[in-house]
Write a protein that holds these residues in place. Structure first.
Motif, PDB file in Angstrom:
ATOM      1  N   LEU A 153      60.795  39.643  33.557  1.00 49.91           N
ATOM      2  CA  LEU A 153      60.527  41.064  33.774  1.00 49.91           C
ATOM      3  C   LEU A 153      60.751  41.470  35.226  1.00 49.91           C
ATOM      4  N   SER A 154      61.100  42.725  35.419  1.00 48.09           N
ATOM      5  CA  SER A 154      61.112  43.320  36.755  1.00 48.09           C
ATOM      6  C   SER A 154      59.677  43.750  37.047  1.00 48.09           C
ATOM      7  N   TYR A 155      58.994  43.026  37.923  1.00 49.50           N
ATOM      8  CA  TYR A 155      57.545  43.200  38.075  1.00 49.50           C
ATOM      9  C   TYR A 155      57.183  43.735  39.455  1.00 49.50           C
ATOM     10  N   THR A 156      55.979  44.304  39.527  1.00 51.82           N
ATOM     11  CA  THR A 156      55.305  44.578  40.791  1.00 51.82           C
ATOM     12  C   THR A 156      53.844  44.202  40.599  1.00 51.82           C
ATOM     13  N   ILE A 157      53.295  43.456  41.542  1.00 48.65           N
ATOM     14  CA  ILE A 157      51.891  43.049  41.494  1.00 48.65           C
ATOM     15  C   ILE A 157      51.159  43.709  42.649  1.00 48.65           C
ATOM     16  N   VAL A 158      50.156  44.519  42.320  1.00 47.58           N
ATOM     17  CA  VAL A 158      49.375  45.260  43.314  1.00 47.58           C
ATOM     18  C   VAL A 158      48.008  44.589  43.432  1.00 47.58           C
ATOM     19  N   ARG A 159      47.660  44.139  44.643  1.00 50.01           N
ATOM     20  CA  ARG A 159      46.398  43.426  44.860  1.00 50.01           C
ATOM     21  C   ARG A 159      45.467  44.274  45.739  1.00 50.01           C
ATOM     22  N   PRO A 160      44.689  45.180  45.149  1.00 47.60           N
ATOM     23  CA  PRO A 160      43.850  46.067  45.957  1.00 47.60           C
ATOM     24  C   PRO A 160      42.616  45.365  46.517  1.00 47.60           C
ATOM     25  N   GLY A 161      42.168  45.878  47.661  1.00 48.66           N
ATOM     26  CA  GLY A 161      40.928  45.404  48.246  1.00 48.66           C
ATOM     27  C   GLY A 161      39.729  45.975  47.516  1.00 48.66           C
ATOM     28  N   GLY A 162      38.586  46.034  48.203  1.00 45.78           N
ATOM     29  CA  GLY A 162      37.364  46.540  47.579  1.00 45.78           C
ATOM     30  C   GLY A 162      37.564  47.955  47.054  1.00 45.78           C
ATOM     31  N   LEU A 163      37.204  48.177  45.796  1.00 47.00           N
ATOM     32  CA  LEU A 163      37.498  49.445  45.130  1.00 47.00           C
ATOM     33  C   LEU A 163      36.388  50.466  45.356  1.00 47.00           C
ATOM     34  N   LEU A 164      36.793  51.669  45.764  1.00 48.74           N
ATOM     35  CA  LEU A 164      35.858  52.752  46.072  1.00 48.74           C
ATOM     36  C   LEU A 164      36.053  53.909  45.108  1.00 48.74           C
ATOM     37  N   ASN A 165      34.971  54.624  44.849  1.00 54.42           N
ATOM     38  CA  ASN A 165      35.053  55.827  44.013  1.00 54.42           C
ATOM     39  C   ASN A 165      35.194  57.092  44.841  1.00 54.42           C
ATOM     40  N   GLU A 166      35.560  56.942  46.095  1.00 50.80           N
ATOM     41  CA  GLU A 166      35.764  58.094  46.965  1.00 50.80           C
ATOM     42  C   GLU A 166      37.084  58.789  46.630  1.00 50.80           C
ATOM     43  N   GLU A 167      37.231  60.026  47.097  1.00 50.83           N
ATOM     44  CA  GLU A 167      38.497  60.735  46.926  1.00 50.83           C
ATOM     45  C   GLU A 167      39.600  60.007  47.689  1.00 50.83           C
ATOM     46  N   GLY A 168      40.767  59.923  47.079  1.00 53.13           N
ATOM     47  CA  GLY A 168      41.887  59.263  47.729  1.00 53.13           C
ATOM     48  C   GLY A 168      42.363  60.009  48.963  1.00 53.13           C
ATOM     49  N   THR A 169      42.897  59.263  49.924  1.00 58.55           N
ATOM     50  CA  THR A 169      43.428  59.875  51.146  1.00 58.55           C
ATOM     51  C   THR A 169      44.940  60.035  51.084  1.00 58.55           C
TER      52      THR A 169
END
Length: 222
Positions: A153-169
């Motif tokens: 597959l043509s893939y992308t793996i996104v490894r996010p840090g600590g997840l927040l419920n704040e509004e995105g910037t």
């Protein structure tokens, strides 16, 4: 800066009822480029999505590869945002976060899917940086990511840090190895959706935290 031309895709979101999954579905529903189908585990979740005008399919990551292929059929791309959750044991982490993810990769390969975007965990690729309190989860993510990388597959793996419920910037830091940090779920969802058609992140894996660079530009710079 020049960005990729828009490409229309039929996108299946696995884990569409999760916190990131819901945001991804909303972005795709609002998109003029893509159509979205949500994969959920329960009929009541599918009914709620239908009221929002979102097509869905009911399936479980504990189903067989063939059953999952039936759920994926008709899609050009898959986004995997599912997880067993913090209230389950290591057995479900193994069956959902590892084997469930791998089965969707296998099903996607059988169907000739063009794109697959995986939401993983921060530094899941680097054992020495795993969170000691979440070792089974990190091990599951590590090996699910490896299975995707080894696939056709043509893939992308996104490894996010600590997840927040704040509004995105709308501004992030992206790199193959970042210092530990956090990021709003809204920004994670936007990165995932933008990754679908950003050729620069095809067959790439990266960490993601909040930062100073607009999302599209950060993806282009990787």
């Amino acid at each position: 800066m020049k960005f990729e031309r828009s490409i229309t895709m039929n996108v299946l979101v696995i884990g569409a009822n999760g916190q990131i999954g819901q945001k991804v579905v909303n972005l795709l529903q609002e998109s003029e480029e893509h159509t979205v189908k949500a994969m959920v585990r329960k009929e009541e979740q599918a009914s709620a999505l239908a009221k929002q005008g979102v097509e869905s399919v009911v399936a479980s990551l504990e189903d067989s590869v063939d059953e999952l292929a039936n759920a994926i059929t008709g899609s050009d791309a898959v986004i995997f945002t599912a997880g067993s959750g913090g209230k389950t044991g290591s057995d479900k982490t193994l069956l959902v976060d590892l084997d469930g993810a791998v089965k969707t990769v296998e099903a996607s390969e059988k169907l000739g899917i063009n794109r697959y975007v995986m939401v993983s965990a921060f530094q899941a690729n680097n054992r020495k940086n795993w969170n000691d309190s979440l070792l089974p989860y990190y091990a599951a993510k590590h090996y699910a990511d490896k299975a995707l990388e080894a696939s056709s597959l043509s893939y992308t793996i996104v490894r996010p840090g600590g997840l927040l419920n704040e509004e995105g910037t709308g501004k992030v830091a992206i790199g193959e190895q970042l210092d530990r940090g956090s990021v709003p779920r809204e920004d994670v969802a936007q990165v995932v959706v933008d990754s679908l058609t950003t050729q620069n992140v095809n067959n790439r894996a990266f960490d993601l935290t909040s930062g100073d660079t607009p999302i599209k530009e950060a993806l282009q710079r990787l």
